[in-house]
Scaffold this motif. Structure first.
Motif, mmCIF file in Angstrom:
data_model
loop_
_atom_site.group_PDB
_atom_site.id
_atom_site.type_symbol
_atom_site.label_atom_id
_atom_site.label_comp_id
_atom_site.label_asym_id
_atom_site.label_seq_id
_atom_site.Cartn_x
_atom_site.Cartn_y
_atom_site.Cartn_z
ATOM 1 N N ARG A 96 0.744 -1.202 -0.159
ATOM 2 C CA ARG A 96 0.034 0.106 -0.108
ATOM 3 C C ARG A 96 0.984 1.264 -0.064
ATOM 4 O O ARG A 96 2.006 1.115 0.523
ATOM 5 N N VAL A 97 0.387 2.480 -0.586
ATOM 6 C CA VAL A 97 1.288 3.581 -0.668
ATOM 7 C C VAL A 97 0.566 4.728 0.128
ATOM 8 O O VAL A 97 -0.552 5.103 -0.034
ATOM 9 N N LEU A 98 1.541 5.324 0.784
ATOM 10 C CA LEU A 98 1.015 6.454 1.646
ATOM 11 C C LEU A 98 1.627 7.668 1.465
ATOM 12 O O LEU A 98 2.983 7.799 1.385
ATOM 13 N N MET A 99 1.075 8.747 0.552
ATOM 14 C CA MET A 99 1.568 9.525 -0.063
ATOM 15 C C MET A 99 2.103 10.724 1.090
ATOM 16 O O MET A 99 1.404 11.080 2.005
ATOM 17 N N LEU A 100 3.122 11.380 1.065
ATOM 18 C CA LEU A 100 3.642 12.209 1.878
ATOM 19 C C LEU A 100 4.088 13.559 1.233
ATOM 20 O O LEU A 100 4.940 13.586 0.110
ATOM 21 N N THR A 101 3.878 14.716 1.411
ATOM 22 C CA THR A 101 4.083 15.869 0.661
ATOM 23 C C THR A 101 4.292 17.156 1.643
ATOM 24 O O THR A 101 3.639 17.191 2.731
ATOM 25 N N THR A 102 5.114 18.203 1.120
ATOM 26 C CA THR A 102 5.182 19.258 1.798
ATOM 27 C C THR A 102 3.866 20.309 1.414
ATOM 28 O O THR A 102 3.624 21.119 1.993
ATOM 29 N N PHE A 103 3.406 20.076 0.167
ATOM 30 C CA PHE A 103 2.547 20.747 -0.397
ATOM 31 C C PHE A 103 1.239 20.468 -0.299
ATOM 32 O O PHE A 103 0.795 19.419 -0.608
ATOM 33 N N ASP A 104 0.252 21.137 0.695
ATOM 34 C CA ASP A 104 -1.194 20.680 0.941
ATOM 35 C C ASP A 104 -2.252 21.192 -0.252
ATOM 36 O O ASP A 104 -2.696 22.391 -0.157
ATOM 37 N N LEU A 105 -1.879 20.852 -1.579
ATOM 38 C CA LEU A 105 -2.854 21.144 -2.471
ATOM 39 C C LEU A 105 -3.670 20.024 -3.086
ATOM 40 O O LEU A 105 -3.143 18.859 -3.328
ATOM 41 N N ASP A 106 -4.805 20.627 -3.547
ATOM 42 C CA ASP A 106 -5.787 19.643 -3.908
ATOM 43 C C ASP A 106 -5.469 18.744 -5.099
ATOM 44 O O ASP A 106 -5.653 17.714 -5.089
ATOM 45 N N GLU A 107 -4.646 19.397 -6.040
ATOM 46 C CA GLU A 107 -4.401 18.502 -7.414
ATOM 47 C C GLU A 107 -3.665 17.499 -6.955
ATOM 48 O O GLU A 107 -3.391 16.466 -7.801
ATOM 49 N N LYS A 114 -6.088 9.075 -7.222
ATOM 50 C CA LYS A 114 -6.363 8.304 -8.398
ATOM 51 C C LYS A 114 -5.428 7.403 -9.008
ATOM 52 O O LYS A 114 -5.734 6.345 -9.692
ATOM 53 N N ALA A 115 -4.169 7.692 -8.594
ATOM 54 C CA ALA A 115 -3.243 6.889 -9.182
ATOM 55 C C ALA A 115 -3.186 5.439 -8.412
ATOM 56 O O ALA A 115 -2.636 4.490 -8.827
ATOM 57 N N GLY A 116 -3.716 5.488 -7.092
ATOM 58 C CA GLY A 116 -4.057 4.473 -6.394
ATOM 59 C C GLY A 116 -3.410 4.387 -5.011
ATOM 60 O O GLY A 116 -3.330 3.486 -4.324
ATOM 61 N N ALA A 117 -2.866 5.472 -4.635
ATOM 62 C CA ALA A 117 -2.280 5.676 -3.257
ATOM 63 C C ALA A 117 -3.546 5.489 -1.955
ATOM 64 O O ALA A 117 -4.670 5.810 -2.519
ATOM 65 N N SER A 118 -3.300 4.843 -1.125
ATOM 66 C CA SER A 118 -4.379 4.532 0.058
ATOM 67 C C SER A 118 -4.285 5.626 0.982
ATOM 68 O O SER A 118 -5.255 5.599 2.094
ATOM 69 N N GLY A 119 -3.442 6.686 0.846
ATOM 70 C CA GLY A 119 -3.558 7.768 1.894
ATOM 71 C C GLY A 119 -2.837 8.909 1.232
ATOM 72 O O GLY A 119 -1.888 8.868 0.399
ATOM 73 N N PHE A 120 -3.073 10.279 1.922
ATOM 74 C CA PHE A 120 -2.189 11.409 1.741
ATOM 75 C C PHE A 120 -2.204 12.229 2.955
ATOM 76 O O PHE A 120 -3.091 12.736 3.510
ATOM 77 N N LEU A 121 -0.885 12.469 3.270
ATOM 78 C CA LEU A 121 -0.493 13.168 4.403
ATOM 79 C C LEU A 121 0.391 14.345 4.358
ATOM 80 O O LEU A 121 1.336 14.146 3.299
ATOM 81 N N LEU A 122 0.625 15.309 5.041
ATOM 82 C CA LEU A 122 1.513 16.221 4.949
ATOM 83 C C LEU A 122 2.753 15.808 5.689
ATOM 84 O O LEU A 122 2.483 15.042 6.791
ATOM 85 N N LYS A 123 3.997 16.294 5.231
ATOM 86 C CA LYS A 123 4.980 15.988 6.010
ATOM 87 C C LYS A 123 5.231 16.320 7.404
ATOM 88 O O LYS A 123 5.937 15.708 8.170
ATOM 89 N N ASP A 124 4.629 17.491 7.622
ATOM 90 C CA ASP A 124 4.889 17.807 9.052
ATOM 91 C C ASP A 124 3.808 17.438 10.009
ATOM 92 O O ASP A 124 3.373 17.678 10.946
ATOM 93 N N VAL A 125 3.201 16.149 9.494
ATOM 94 C CA VAL A 125 2.112 15.363 10.336
ATOM 95 C C VAL A 125 2.665 14.960 11.716
ATOM 96 O O VAL A 125 4.054 14.587 11.654
#
Length: 239
Positions: A96-107, A114-125
């Protein structure tokens, strides 16, 4: 930016329920990977089994070891996290893939999910939230940053179809109850919330969700939500 990749370390097989969750860290910032590794390896039920500095290295690494969850950065050189996630999903059910990013952007969120990630969180979580997200994703749940969830729901607020509208052809394999549960899942409700609304036990809702995923050939709740929008089961406001 470091592109070095440590030798993978095999963890116990996933068939053992007591085995730790095997995690691969994918981020082009070595310092950030080091911080995550320290937090994750401090948990008795988690083990970092490999690291990569870009998406392509991650794909190569995953052919040589078994992993349950990948913590994946979105923006990286050579191959970004979304493209790497798409390839991981094509390969099979795990990891499973949990995406982490610095950018809190909807796109970023929508593209990653849509690519299949099971989650999306900010790196400062906060660490407790990150650990909870990994456990949730590993168990088949979906996780999205609360701030992103609020905006996505505002932007794609679902409207119930009229009772006279037939079910989309893709969803005719579902029973009436499963169709009803899917509609509520697509509105962002948890199993507990769905149970309360439909006067069912949470275990019964979980069973319904599992059957929905199996019948529709979906990996998790995130894909169920995407399918609900794509088939028109729910519609974005203003369409």
């Amino acid at each position: 930016m470091s592109q070095t990749t440590p030798e993978p370390t095999e963890a116990p097989g996933s068939a053992d329920p007591a085995a730790p969750i095997r995690i691969v860290l994918v981020d082009d910032q070595e310092l950030l990977r080091t911080g995550f590794r320290m937090v994750l390896n401090s948990q008795p039920d988690m083990a970092v089994v490999g690291e990569a500095g870009d998406g392509q290295v991650a794909l190569d690494l995953l052919t040589r070891l078994q992993a349950d969850v990948v913590l994946m950065d979105v923006r990286m050189p050579r191959l970004d996290g979304v493209a790497a996630t798409r390839e991981i999903v094509v390969r099979g059910e795990r990891p499973r893939v949990l995406m982490l990013t610095t950018f809190d952007l909807d796109e970023y969120a929508f593209t990653a999910l849509k690519a299949g990630a099971s989650g999306f969180l900010l790196k400062d979580v906060p660490p407790p939230d990150l650990l909870a997200a990994i456990r949730a994703v590993h168990s088949g749940e979906a996780v999205v940053a609360p701030s992103t969830t609020r905006r996505l729901l505002d932007k794609f607020a679902p409207m119930l179809p009229s009772e006279s509208e037939p079910a989309p052809p893709e969803l005719t394999v579902l029973t009436d109850r499963e169709h009803e549960v899917l509609l509520l899942v697509a509105q962002g409700m948890s199993n507990a919330e769905i149970a309360g609304k439909l006067f069912l036990s949470e275990a019964t809702v979980k069973t319904h969700v599992g059957r929905i995923l199996m019948k529709l050939g979906l990996r998790d709740r995130v894909q169920a939500v995407v399918l609900a929008y794509e088939t028109g089961l729910v519609k974005a406001r203003g369409r």
